[in-house]
Structures are given as C-alpha cells and as structure tokens.
Design a protein around this motif. Structure first.
Motif, short mmCIF file in Angstrom:
data_model
loop_
_atom_site.label_atom_id
_atom_site.label_comp_id
_atom_site.label_asym_id
_atom_site.label_seq_id
_atom_site.Cartn_x
_atom_site.Cartn_y
_atom_site.Cartn_z
N GLY A 38 -35.07 2.75 -10.75
CA GLY A 38 -33.70 2.47 -11.13
C GLY A 38 -33.08 1.29 -10.41
O GLY A 38 -33.68 0.70 -9.51
N PRO A 39 -31.86 0.93 -10.78
CA PRO A 39 -31.18 -0.23 -10.20
C PRO A 39 -30.76 0.00 -8.76
O PRO A 39 -30.80 1.14 -8.27
CB PRO A 39 -29.97 -0.43 -11.11
N PRO A 40 -30.34 -1.05 -8.07
CA PRO A 40 -29.91 -0.91 -6.68
C PRO A 40 -28.71 0.03 -6.54
O PRO A 40 -27.91 0.16 -7.47
CB PRO A 40 -29.51 -2.34 -6.28
N PRO A 41 -28.56 0.67 -5.39
CA PRO A 41 -27.38 1.50 -5.15
C PRO A 41 -26.08 0.74 -5.35
O PRO A 41 -25.09 1.33 -5.80
CB PRO A 41 -27.55 1.94 -3.69
N SER A 42 -26.08 -0.55 -5.05
CA SER A 42 -24.87 -1.36 -5.24
C SER A 42 -24.46 -1.40 -6.71
O SER A 42 -23.26 -1.44 -7.03
CB SER A 42 -25.09 -2.78 -4.73
N VAL A 43 -25.42 -1.36 -7.61
CA VAL A 43 -25.12 -1.36 -9.05
C VAL A 43 -24.52 -0.02 -9.46
O VAL A 43 -23.55 0.02 -10.23
CB VAL A 43 -26.40 -1.65 -9.86
N LYS A 44 -25.07 1.05 -8.93
CA LYS A 44 -24.54 2.37 -9.26
C LYS A 44 -23.10 2.52 -8.76
O LYS A 44 -22.26 3.09 -9.46
CB LYS A 44 -25.44 3.45 -8.67
N ARG A 45 -22.83 2.00 -7.57
CA ARG A 45 -21.46 2.05 -7.04
C ARG A 45 -20.52 1.22 -7.91
O ARG A 45 -19.39 1.65 -8.22
CB ARG A 45 -21.43 1.56 -5.60
N ALA A 46 -20.95 0.03 -8.28
CA ALA A 46 -20.11 -0.83 -9.11
C ALA A 46 -19.82 -0.19 -10.46
O ALA A 46 -18.69 -0.28 -10.98
CB ALA A 46 -20.79 -2.18 -9.30
N LEU A 47 -20.81 0.48 -11.02
CA LEU A 47 -20.62 1.14 -12.31
C LEU A 47 -19.61 2.28 -12.18
O LEU A 47 -18.72 2.44 -13.04
CB LEU A 47 -21.96 1.68 -12.80
N THR A 48 -19.68 3.05 -11.10
CA THR A 48 -18.72 4.13 -10.87
C THR A 48 -17.32 3.58 -10.70
O THR A 48 -16.35 4.11 -11.26
CB THR A 48 -19.12 4.93 -9.61
N GLU A 49 -17.19 2.50 -9.91
CA GLU A 49 -15.87 1.90 -9.69
C GLU A 49 -15.28 1.37 -10.99
O GLU A 49 -14.06 1.50 -11.22
CB GLU A 49 -16.00 0.77 -8.66
N MET A 50 -16.10 0.78 -11.84
CA MET A 50 -15.61 0.28 -13.12
C MET A 50 -15.03 1.40 -13.97
O MET A 50 -13.96 1.27 -14.58
CB MET A 50 -16.75 -0.40 -13.89
N MET A 51 -15.73 2.53 -14.02
CA MET A 51 -15.30 3.64 -14.86
C MET A 51 -14.07 4.34 -14.31
O MET A 51 -13.35 5.02 -15.05
CB MET A 51 -16.45 4.64 -15.02
N GLU A 52 -13.82 4.18 -13.01
CA GLU A 52 -12.67 4.85 -12.40
C GLU A 52 -11.41 3.99 -12.40
O GLU A 52 -10.33 4.48 -12.08
CB GLU A 52 -13.02 5.25 -10.96
N MET A 53 -11.54 2.71 -12.76
CA MET A 53 -10.38 1.83 -12.77
C MET A 53 -9.43 2.21 -13.91
O MET A 53 -9.86 2.46 -15.04
CB MET A 53 -10.80 0.37 -12.92
N GLU A 54 -8.16 2.25 -13.59
CA GLU A 54 -7.15 2.65 -14.58
C GLU A 54 -7.15 1.68 -15.76
O GLU A 54 -7.10 0.45 -15.58
CB GLU A 54 -5.77 2.68 -13.93
N GLY A 55 -7.20 2.24 -16.95
CA GLY A 55 -7.17 1.41 -18.16
C GLY A 55 -8.51 0.82 -18.54
O GLY A 55 -8.61 0.14 -19.56
N LEU A 56 -9.54 1.04 -17.74
CA LEU A 56 -10.89 0.52 -18.00
C LEU A 56 -10.86 -0.97 -18.40
O LEU A 56 -11.30 -1.36 -19.49
CB LEU A 56 -11.57 1.33 -19.11
N PRO A 57 -10.34 -1.85 -17.53
CA PRO A 57 -10.23 -3.27 -17.89
C PRO A 57 -11.57 -3.93 -18.21
O PRO A 57 -11.61 -4.88 -18.98
CB PRO A 57 -9.60 -3.89 -16.63
N VAL A 58 -12.67 -3.43 -17.63
CA VAL A 58 -13.97 -4.03 -17.91
C VAL A 58 -14.35 -3.88 -19.38
O VAL A 58 -15.14 -4.65 -19.92
CB VAL A 58 -15.06 -3.43 -17.00
N ILE A 59 -13.75 -2.91 -20.05
CA ILE A 59 -14.00 -2.68 -21.47
C ILE A 59 -12.88 -3.23 -22.34
O ILE A 59 -13.12 -3.78 -23.42
CB ILE A 59 -14.19 -1.18 -21.75
#
Length: 376
Positions: A38-59
């Motif tokens: 699987g991907p680096p732990p840093s990627v998993k953390r970044a993915l979690t942070e993206m999904m937790e951001m209010e309003g999901l701006p990355v999407i």
C-alpha cells in the motif's frame, strides 16, 4: 475464451472477474507491478484529513490547473526549476501528449516494450520502426543499433528500465544515445517509470543533465513505487519549451485535486521510500530463486519489482497457464502481445513472501508431470 489483457494492460480485475467468476477484489494480482503493502502512511493521513475537512473542498472546488505545489516539490527533489516539469494523468497521458506535440513521421520503439508506445503511435497512423532485442542478451539492444535507430527516426521510446524485462542499458550507453539524439534532433523519450525501485537510481538518470540534452524527455510515474495506481499520476522532465507545448495541448484539470494532494503527501515520506528499495531487492531475489527451482520455467534477471519468465513445457503457453492460475484466484501478465516475445512468456510482480509461496505452489501444481508424461 477472451484474453485477460483485452485492454492492453495487466491489473484488470473486472475482466478477470468476468472470466473466472470471482469477486474482483479476491484475486492475488501478480499482473500489475505495484508495491504490495500500500501507499505511504503520509498518503493515508492526507486522505483522512481531506475527508474530514468541512465542505470537502478537495471534491467541491476546482483543482490547481497546473499542479503548482506538486510541481514545486518535484522540482526541489530533482534540483530543477518547475518550468522543466509537466504533470499528467499517469505517464500514459504524457505519451499521448508527446506524440501530439512532436507529430513525428516515424517512431522508433525498442521491443519488447510497454504497449502504450505502440498503441499511441498506431492510433495516429505513425510509421513504427522497430528494434528487437535478442533473447541471448536479455532483450537489451547494442548501443550501436540504438544510435542507428536515432538516425532513422523522428522520435524514440526507450524503457529505462524496460517493461516487461526489468532491465536497462548501461548509463554510459544511455548518455551516448542521448548525445546522438541531440546531434540528430531526434526526440528521445526515456521512460523511467520503474527507476525509483533501483538503489541510487537517480544517479543513473539523465535528469541531472537535462539542460544539456534539449531533445530528451524523461517520463516518471508516482503510481507504481508509491502504490497510487488508482489515482493516475505521472510527470515529464524536459526543456521549458517542451513542457510549455505539452501543457498547451493538455485538457484542463487533467490532474485532479485528490491526485495532487496525495502526490504531495507521498513525496514527503522518505522513510517509506527507503523501505521499498530495501524490500524489493530481497523480495525479488527470493522470488527469482523460488521460480528458478521449477524446471519448466526460465526466469530472467531484473532490476525492478517484476520478473519476466518463459514457460519451457512443450505444448503449453502463457495463456494456458494464465487460465489455470486465474481459476485459482491468481493473476499473471501474459506477455504474448509484446512484440519480440512469443506465447511462452509471462510476467509476475514481486510481492510478499506469503504471496510468493502461494504462487509457487500453484505453479508447481499446474506444471507437475502428468501420469502419461511420467510413464512415457
């Protein structure tokens, strides 16, 4: 029975599911050359942070059309200016863009080679000038013939290391070919998608000499080494002139916001990078040794995270073997569609020891002598 590689690549679990009647996620996939843990732990953390951001701006918001933060990180890593880097939706998009920009009349391809070089040229009706490596030299062509190919064509694709063989020409030979390309004004596209797997691979790249090689374009991938195949992310390193022309041809927002953020995160995990390089050396050696003990197989050397294998059982093909293994939930890459190889060749990715054990046992079961053969 339809071929598993009907779309020209390995890793097609949906087609495998249709052919073998299994859940797509249940397969043990040796057909795709992806890091298995699987991907680096840093990627998993970044993915979690993206999904937790209010309003999901990355999407909900548009991505940066030029991936400037990711470009800056790559430029810093390679000691380049960002003007020398073009991001793409995987290296496959960049291959298409390069052909659109250069518009060559003739394309040289060193076979066997990644299928996208051929398919991209054929869809544009570009004449292909082939150069076939010899089996005796592990399909690595002599540098003299490579330089001759440079003089005969407008553009050349060269895998470094090559796919599906996992080997590369010597660095001094690569420099010789690049110098010939500069003299002839032939565009040399060096595909370094798997160079990250080689210890000190950066020192074997033309990336530090790109300023003195204006007709060279280097391709890199973030999907194999960092296990990010699903988001499609690659980049080209070239002169600012070539980068500008590539980006002018590119569709808007080609690299989506999720890919940009995860790419940025992956590049910041150097501990993971060292772990992968240490792992692949040992794991590849272990897998090659295990496969070499099976008399019906010839296993070729490799510098990467995959091995090219030839089936030596008379009357049996890689397609036959692929079907038998597929029914057991194991996928391999049939290499019969690689020009320069025949129906006996297949490729397997390097994975975990447990995965290797399952593959070897399945191969032994498929290849064990039949009663008729034993009695004859």
């Amino acid at each position: 029975m339809s071929r598993l590689e009907r779309y020209g690549h390995g890793g097609d679990r949906v087609t495998a599911s249709e052919l073998f009647g299994r859940d797509p996620h249940s397969f043990l996939d040796f057909s795709a050359n992806i890091v298995p843990f699987g991907p680096p732990p840093s990627v998993k953390r970044a993915l979690t942070e993206m999904m937790e951001m209010e309003g999901l701006p990355v999407i909900t918001q548009y991505p940066d059309p030029r991936s400037r933060r990711l470009k800056a990180l790559l430029a810093e890593r390679h000691n380049l200016t960002p003007t020398r880097i073009a991001l793409g939706n995987g290296a496959a998009e960049l291959i298409e863009l390069i052909l659109d920009v250069v518009q060559p009349s003739t394309v040289g391809i060193v076979y066997p080679a990644f299928s996208a070089y051929t398919s991209s040229a054929k869809k544009r009706n570009i004449e292909i000038v082939p150069l076939y490596g010899e089996e005796e030299s592990h399909f690595l062509p002599p540098v003299e013939r490579l330089c001759e190919l440079v003089r005969k064509t407008d553009l050349i694709f060269l895998g470094y290391p090559n796919n599906p063989t996992g080997l590369r020409i010597a660095f001094n030979e690569l420099k010789q070919v690049a110098e010939e390309a500069v003299r002839c004004q032939t565009v040399l596209v060096v595909d370094e998608a798997f160079l990250d797997f080689i210890p000190d691979g950066e020192s074997m790249s033309l990336i530090g000499r790109i300023e003195s090689h204006p007709s060279v374009i280097l391709l890199r991938s973030l999907t194999k080494f960092y296990a990010l195949a699903g988001i499609r992310l690659g980049y080209a390193v070239a002169s600012p002139k070539w980068v500008k022309r590539l980006e002018q041809r590119q569709i808007p927002w080609s690299v989506n916001a999720v890919a940009q953020v995860l790419g940025e995160a992956a590049l910041q995990d150097q501990e993971y990078e060292q772990k992968v390089r240490d792992w692949v050396q040992k794991a590849r050696m272990s897998l090659r040794m295990r496969l070499s003990r099976i008399p019906e197989l010839k296993v070729y050397p490799s510098e990467t995270n995959y091995l090219l294998v030839r089936l030596e059982r008379e009357g049996k093909t890689a397609s036959w073997l692929q079907e038998h293994l597929g029914r057991q939930g194991i996928l391999i890459r049939n290499c019969a569609d690689f020009p320069g190889l025949d129906e006996r060749y297949f490729r397997v990715a390097v994975r975990t020891d447990e995965d290797h054990e399952r593959l070897v046992k399945a191969l032994q079961q498929c290849l064990e002598p039949t009663e008729e053969a034993a009695s004859s």
